[in-house]
Write an enzyme that holds these catalytic residues in place. Structure first.
Site, short mmCIF file in Angstrom:
data_model
loop_
_atom_site.label_atom_id
_atom_site.label_comp_id
_atom_site.label_asym_id
_atom_site.label_seq_id
_atom_site.Cartn_x
_atom_site.Cartn_y
_atom_site.Cartn_z
N THR A 145 1.60 -1.62 37.27
CA THR A 145 3.38 -0.82 37.12
C THR A 145 3.64 -0.54 35.87
O THR A 145 3.42 0.13 35.34
CB THR A 145 4.40 -0.81 38.12
OG1 THR A 145 3.81 -0.53 39.56
CG2 THR A 145 5.43 0.45 37.93
N ASP A 205 3.63 3.33 46.14
CA ASP A 205 3.66 2.42 46.23
C ASP A 205 3.95 1.60 47.28
O ASP A 205 3.37 0.63 47.77
CB ASP A 205 3.43 2.04 45.19
CG ASP A 205 3.44 0.69 44.17
OD1 ASP A 205 1.94 0.34 44.22
OD2 ASP A 205 4.04 -0.35 44.21
#
Length: 478
Positions: free
Chosen positions: A73, A198
């Site tokens: 990320t 996610d």
């Protein structure tokens, strides 16, 4: 007098095409960069997504985009903000760490470690503001930090125990960005982050019904974003780019495969390791103790067909993950479906990312819509480092040094800078041609007028002659 008139006409005609101030876009176009964390390139294929489909018809859709390696990320989001590969911008992991004290901080705490983010590369927020624009960021990784002592005009960092999947919160955030930041505060650039799909992909897997439901929530939010842009009068100025940091892949569980556990590899021992980052998915880094580098490397290299082991200097150049002092001497990553365990298997996610960025499961999606983008255009894949120069071009600002290039994306735009230059040249040519034509017409008119005048004078002379046809002559005294 004739040349004065012609020069005026030239100036008038050459400026009657596209005005020159149109070619400077600074302050004319706004940009909203949105990331839906972990939205894989094909997530719209098994779900009805009317709003994403409409956005593609109204704008541009890429088949997929390729993030940098390491596909996690914080590093990949900072690439979106800087246009630099991870080895060049230095945010190499989700976790801040200290190899001397062996201290590690999780993702959220790392957001508040300023030196982790501010290490020489400026994100687009600061670059835009240094050139007279106003920028904001909501929940985007890196938002909390200052860069060379500067911060965004306005920013919002999520609280520690934030519910990333709360749709009501999503709508509140969109209303803040559209109604307050863009409309009332007149910001030019905003980055907006959503932590899904996610989290759902990690917990339930990318093929789960839960993930499909979350994609529907994303789609509803995209529709809400666009409706608020219309409602706040932003449709003619706001360009919306939606993408993600990485994709998601299934993890093999329940005895389907033999898991990779480093402590069980013959010849390897954690006693030879001074510091390590493992147990965080399919990627890891090791710092061997003094003199132990080759021993550790040789023990791991080839130990498992699904485990890839590299000395830092041997990393494939295409991955751009070697030339940074923060990157540890040995780098590990596994094949899709496998994760890397340290002492014991402690990972229980059904879905994971962090794999090689060439794997299709790691590719994110991409949509763009707004006044500068073409309509109903599907383009081929490109790397996410190229999104930064695209945003700078739309904002009309000079980008900082980066690894992307506008050539990778300029075909998405209604008119590129080069097209505009050609338009200017074309307008000047047309203006010169018009002036030349005008001069020819004036010349012909003058010649015709002089001929007519001469003929008229001749006729007048003939009428004034006395009888006999000879002109009378008078002699005067000296």
């Amino acid at each position: 007098m004739l040349w004065t008139v012609s020069l005026c006409l030239l100036l008038a005609v050459s400026s009657s095409g596209v005005p020159l101030d149109r070619y400077s876009t600074k302050g004319q176009h706004k940009v909203l960069l949105i990331s839906f964390d972990g939205f894989r390139w094909d997530y719209d294929r098994d779900v009805d997504t009317p709003n994403l489909d409409r956005m593609a018809k109204d704008g541009v859709k890429a088949r997929y985009v390729t993030p940098p390696y390491l596909t996690i990320t914080s590093p990949t989001h900072f690439t979106l903000l800087t246009g630099r590969y991870i080895e060049n911008h230095g945010v190499i992991h989700n976790m801040w760490f200290n190899i001397t004290t062996s201290e590690k901080l999780p993702y959220y705490a790392t957001q508040f470690k300023n030196e982790w983010w501010d290490n020489g590369t400026l994100p687009i927020w600061i670059t835009a503001q240094r050139q007279g624009l106003r920028a904001g960021s909501l929940h985007f990784p890196g938002t909390q930090s200052t860069y060379q002592g500067e911060t965004q005009t306005v920013k919002d960092v999520e609280p520690r125990f934030y519910d990333y999947k709360n749709e009501t919160k999503w709508r509140e955030n969109v209303e803040k960005v559209m109604g307050t930041w863009f409309s009332e505060m007149d910001l030019d650039f905003v980055s907006l982050y959503f932590g899904e799909p996610d989290g759902t992909g990690h917990k339930y897997g990318p093929d789960s019904p839960e993930r499909r439901e979350m994609v529907k929530q994303v789609d509803r939010t995209v529709g809400f974003i666009r409706s608020l842009a219309e409602r706040n009068g932003l449709a003619d100025s706001l360009n919306i780019i939606i993408t993600a940091d990485h994709g998601m892949s299934n993890v093999y569980r329940n005895g389907l495969v033999k898991e990779i556990t480093l402590s069980r590899i013959p010849g390897f021992s954690f006693r030879d390791i001074a510091f390590h980052l493992v147990d965080f998915g399919p990627s890891g880094m090791l710092l061997p103790k003094e003199g132990m580098l080759d021993k550790v490397y040789n023990a791991l290299k080839g130990a498992n067909p699904h485990l890839h082991v590299f000395k830092k200097e041997e990393m494939p150049e295409r991955l751009h993950f070697a030339n940074n002092n923060r990157i540890l001497p040995i780098i590990l990553f596994s094949d899709p479906g496998y994760v890397i365990n340290g002492f014991l298997p402690v990972q229980f996610n059904t879905g994971e990312h962090g794999f090689d960025n060439e794997e299709m499961d790691m590719k994110p999606f991409f949509r763009a819509v707004g006044p500068v983008f073409q309509k109903n255009l599907e383009v081929g894949p490109f790397e996410t480092v190229n999104i930064y120069p695209l945003m700078c071009h739309i904002l009309g600002i000079k980008p900082d040094p980066n690894d992307g290039h506008l050539d990778a994306t300029k075909h998405m735009l209604i008119s590129t800078t080069e097209d505009l230059r050609q338009d200017i040249k074309s307008n000047i040519f047309v203006g010169l041609a018009a002036v030349a034509g005008f001069l020819v017409v004036v010349f012909i008119a003058l010649v015709s007028f002089n001929a007519f005048k001469k003929e008229t004078n001749d006729r007048s002379s003939e009428k004034s002659l006395p009888p006999g046809g000879k002109e009378e002559t008078h002699q005067t005294a000296l």
